[in-house]
Design a protein around this motif. Structure first.
Motif, PDB file in Angstrom:
ATOM      1  N   PHE A 184      -9.974  22.383  -8.713  1.00 33.96           N
ATOM      2  CA  PHE A 184     -10.903  23.365  -8.021  1.00 33.96           C
ATOM      3  C   PHE A 184     -10.023  23.550  -6.640  1.00 33.96           C
ATOM      4  CE2 PHE A 184     -14.045  22.248 -11.088  1.00 33.96           C
ATOM      5  CZ  PHE A 184     -14.645  23.627 -11.212  1.00 33.96           C
ATOM      6  N   PRO A 185     -10.184  24.804  -6.028  1.00 35.42           N
ATOM      7  CA  PRO A 185      -9.506  24.865  -4.751  1.00 35.42           C
ATOM      8  C   PRO A 185     -10.109  24.259  -3.635  1.00 35.42           C
ATOM      9  CG  PRO A 185     -10.523  26.820  -5.356  1.00 35.42           C
ATOM     10  CD  PRO A 185     -10.595  25.843  -6.383  1.00 35.42           C
ATOM     11  N   LEU A 186      -9.249  24.120  -2.485  1.00 35.33           N
ATOM     12  CA  LEU A 186      -9.887  23.805  -1.197  1.00 35.33           C
ATOM     13  C   LEU A 186     -10.825  24.744  -0.622  1.00 35.33           C
ATOM     14  CD1 LEU A 186      -9.980  21.707   1.253  1.00 35.33           C
ATOM     15  CD2 LEU A 186      -7.977  22.965   2.335  1.00 35.33           C
ATOM     16  N   VAL A 187     -10.387  26.159  -0.726  1.00 34.44           N
ATOM     17  CA  VAL A 187     -11.359  27.311  -0.269  1.00 34.44           C
ATOM     18  C   VAL A 187     -11.670  27.733  -1.628  1.00 34.44           C
ATOM     19  CG1 VAL A 187     -11.439  29.490   0.989  1.00 34.44           C
ATOM     20  CG2 VAL A 187     -10.067  27.425   1.719  1.00 34.44           C
ATOM     21  N   LEU A 188     -12.886  28.319  -1.595  1.00 41.56           N
ATOM     22  CA  LEU A 188     -13.319  28.805  -2.881  1.00 41.56           C
ATOM     23  C   LEU A 188     -12.760  30.231  -2.992  1.00 41.56           C
ATOM     24  CD1 LEU A 188     -15.498  28.474  -5.145  1.00 41.56           C
ATOM     25  CD2 LEU A 188     -17.361  29.761  -3.537  1.00 41.56           C
ATOM     26  N   ASN A 189     -12.541  30.338  -4.256  1.00 42.79           N
ATOM     27  CA  ASN A 189     -11.779  31.633  -4.719  1.00 42.79           C
ATOM     28  C   ASN A 189     -12.838  32.197  -6.104  1.00 42.79           C
ATOM     29  OD1 ASN A 189     -11.104  30.549  -7.085  1.00 42.79           O
ATOM     30  ND2 ASN A 189      -8.980  29.994  -6.160  1.00 42.79           N
ATOM     31  N   ASP A 190     -12.438  33.508  -6.362  1.00 46.75           N
ATOM     32  CA  ASP A 190     -13.495  34.027  -7.380  1.00 46.75           C
ATOM     33  C   ASP A 190     -13.321  33.298  -8.816  1.00 46.75           C
ATOM     34  OD1 ASP A 190     -13.775  36.217  -5.627  1.00 46.75           O
ATOM     35  OD2 ASP A 190     -12.374  37.663  -6.526  1.00 46.75           O
ATOM     36  N   LYS A 191     -12.089  32.885  -9.201  1.00 45.47           N
ATOM     37  CA  LYS A 191     -11.983  32.270 -10.623  1.00 45.47           C
ATOM     38  C   LYS A 191     -12.813  30.981 -10.441  1.00 45.47           C
ATOM     39  CE  LYS A 191      -8.598  29.980 -13.312  1.00 45.47           C
ATOM     40  NZ  LYS A 191      -7.445  29.207 -13.584  1.00 45.47           N
ATOM     41  N   GLU A 193     -15.554  30.558  -8.424  1.00 45.61           N
ATOM     42  CA  GLU A 193     -16.777  30.616  -8.038  1.00 45.61           C
ATOM     43  C   GLU A 193     -17.393  31.066  -9.733  1.00 45.61           C
ATOM     44  OE1 GLU A 193     -19.662  34.166  -5.878  1.00 45.61           O
ATOM     45  OE2 GLU A 193     -17.465  33.842  -5.181  1.00 45.61           O
ATOM     46  N   ASN A 194     -16.645  31.908 -10.231  1.00 54.07           N
ATOM     47  CA  ASN A 194     -17.012  32.480 -11.850  1.00 54.07           C
ATOM     48  C   ASN A 194     -17.312  31.304 -12.666  1.00 54.07           C
ATOM     49  OD1 ASN A 194     -17.091  34.931 -11.086  1.00 54.07           O
ATOM     50  ND2 ASN A 194     -15.200  35.463 -11.901  1.00 54.07           N
ATOM     51  N   TYR A 195     -16.475  30.084 -12.406  1.00 58.39           N
ATOM     52  CA  TYR A 195     -16.380  28.846 -13.116  1.00 58.39           C
ATOM     53  C   TYR A 195     -17.846  28.244 -12.910  1.00 58.39           C
ATOM     54  CZ  TYR A 195     -14.359  24.556 -15.457  1.00 58.39           C
ATOM     55  OH  TYR A 195     -14.199  23.514 -16.004  1.00 58.39           O
ATOM     56  N   ASN A 197     -20.428  29.435 -11.493  1.00 59.34           N
ATOM     57  CA  ASN A 197     -21.892  30.211 -11.821  1.00 59.34           C
ATOM     58  C   ASN A 197     -22.016  30.033 -13.299  1.00 59.34           C
ATOM     59  OD1 ASN A 197     -22.726  31.219  -9.416  1.00 59.34           O
ATOM     60  ND2 ASN A 197     -21.132  32.700  -9.492  1.00 59.34           N
ATOM     61  N   LYS A 198     -20.973  30.071 -14.123  1.00 56.44           N
ATOM     62  CA  LYS A 198     -21.176  29.836 -15.659  1.00 56.44           C
ATOM     63  C   LYS A 198     -21.727  28.565 -16.008  1.00 56.44           C
ATOM     64  CE  LYS A 198     -18.495  31.425 -19.317  1.00 56.44           C
ATOM     65  NZ  LYS A 198     -17.131  31.463 -20.077  1.00 56.44           N
ATOM     66  N   TYR A 199     -21.710  27.572 -15.153  1.00 60.99           N
ATOM     67  CA  TYR A 199     -22.106  26.228 -15.533  1.00 60.99           C
ATOM     68  C   TYR A 199     -23.649  26.187 -15.055  1.00 60.99           C
ATOM     69  CZ  TYR A 199     -22.945  21.301 -15.071  1.00 60.99           C
ATOM     70  OH  TYR A 199     -23.597  20.091 -14.992  1.00 60.99           O
ATOM     71  N   ILE A 200     -23.934  26.995 -13.884  1.00 63.45           N
ATOM     72  CA  ILE A 200     -25.312  27.047 -13.354  1.00 63.45           C
ATOM     73  C   ILE A 200     -26.252  27.710 -14.489  1.00 63.45           C
ATOM     74  CG2 ILE A 200     -26.532  28.008 -11.710  1.00 63.45           C
ATOM     75  CD1 ILE A 200     -24.471  27.514  -9.790  1.00 63.45           C
ATOM     76  N   ARG A 201     -25.400  28.840 -14.953  1.00 61.02           N
ATOM     77  CA  ARG A 201     -26.277  29.746 -16.038  1.00 61.02           C
ATOM     78  C   ARG A 201     -26.543  28.755 -17.381  1.00 61.02           C
ATOM     79  NH1 ARG A 201     -22.904  33.693 -14.175  1.00 61.02           N
ATOM     80  NH2 ARG A 201     -21.355  33.426 -16.270  1.00 61.02           N
ATOM     81  N   SER A 227     -25.319  32.145  -4.558  1.00 59.09           N
ATOM     82  CA  SER A 227     -25.760  31.337  -5.528  1.00 59.09           C
ATOM     83  C   SER A 227     -25.491  29.686  -5.173  1.00 59.09           C
ATOM     84  CB  SER A 227     -24.987  31.444  -6.800  1.00 59.09           C
ATOM     85  OG  SER A 227     -24.969  32.619  -7.439  1.00 59.09           O
ATOM     86  N   PHE A 228     -24.497  29.317  -4.401  1.00 53.45           N
ATOM     87  CA  PHE A 228     -24.431  27.950  -4.086  1.00 53.45           C
ATOM     88  C   PHE A 228     -23.635  27.628  -2.935  1.00 53.45           C
ATOM     89  CE2 PHE A 228     -20.981  29.505  -7.046  1.00 53.45           C
ATOM     90  CZ  PHE A 228     -20.004  28.841  -6.473  1.00 53.45           C
TER      91      PHE A 228
END
Length: 275
Positions: A184-191, A193-195, A197-201, A227-228
């Protein structure tokens, strides 16, 4: 009954890398051995006591080890094939881990920092791997025998989560022991974030406040989505010579800390840095 302040102290002791060696010809200084590690854990305890004196005794204290507690095994990461500069053999690293952590928890409980204690450890990481799991389970056995009031969990999966009041904390090292080339990156990116959010769902997490907390990168950063909240935490070890040369990391170690109210969105973000 103890008078507390309806708050929890979250202490993220990530990336301690016990056994790691930083040579004197590194561009920044980071003297690190068993004595230095024990000293840093004592400084962390002193900071925890300072926070107790400032805010009062906490309802709960969570000590969360976010992985890479041991630098490796047999001079390599447990993935193998990556030789590491180390100043302890396997036995010395294991004994240092157990001794220092036992002393830390002894003093934590003796000083009545909180009414309830939680010791959680992430063990699916890219440096310590199974070796880190063995060490964490040994510490857990000691804590269960001596301090039954301490709730313990040794997490085996790459990502796990737990709740505190209206908050859910999703915790991970940030890189696993086998599959991930890039974590996972130091600064949140789209990839990423989607990863997440999928875990949360998938796990149907519907808390009002969701926090994704990770180690691995030895740097601190915080971002928020709808979301988080996404937080990278500091490393107790600091930087290796390799990190200094490749990422211009200055070698400082530190520990990220938070104070969380269970029934509100209030979070006091704090840290300690080691000189």
């Amino acid at each position: 009954p103890k008078v507390t302040n309806r708050k929890a102290l979250f202490v993220y002791t990530s990336d301690t890398h016990i056994g790691a060696y930083v040579s004197n010809d590194a561009i920044y200084e980071n003297n690190y051995n068993a004595v230095n590690f024990e000293s840093r854990m004592r400084l962390l305890l002193a900071e925890i006591l300072h926070l107790k004196n400032t805010f009062g005794a906490f309802d709960d204290v969570f000590i969360l080890d976010l992985g890479d507690a041991l630098d490796g095994q047999n001079g390599q990461t447990t993935r193998g094939g990556h030789k590491l500069p180390q100043n302890m053999n396997n036995k010395e690293a294991f004994e240092t881990y157990l001794k220092v952590h036992k002393n830390f928890y002894d003093m934590l409980v003796t000083n009545q920092v909180a009414s309830h204690y939680h010791a959680y450890t992430v063990t699916e990481d890219n440096h310590a791997g199974d070796f880190g799991y063995y060490a964490a389970r040994s510490l857990e056995t000691y804590l269960n025998l001596v301090y039954p009031q301490i709730e313990t969990q040794v997490f085996k999966k790459f990502i796990e989560h737990f709740s505190y009041g209206k908050h859910t904390f999703i915790v991970t090292h940030g890189k696993d022991s086998e599959d991930m080339k890039h974590g996972f990156p130091l600064v949140l990116n789209d990839k990423a974030e989607n990863y997440i959010n999928k875990y949360i769902r998938y796990h149907k997490i519907d808390s009002e406040h969701i926090h994704f907390i990770k180690g691995d990168l030895h740097q601190e950063s915080i971002q928020a989505t709808d979301s988080f909240r996404y937080r990278n935490v500091l490393s107790m070890f600091g930087s290796s010579k390799w990190m200094m040369n490749n990422f211009s990391a200055t070698g400082k170690g530190g520990c990220s800390i938070e104070i969380v109210e269970p029934d509100t969105s209030r979070i006091f973000q704090h840290k300690i840095e080691f000189k």
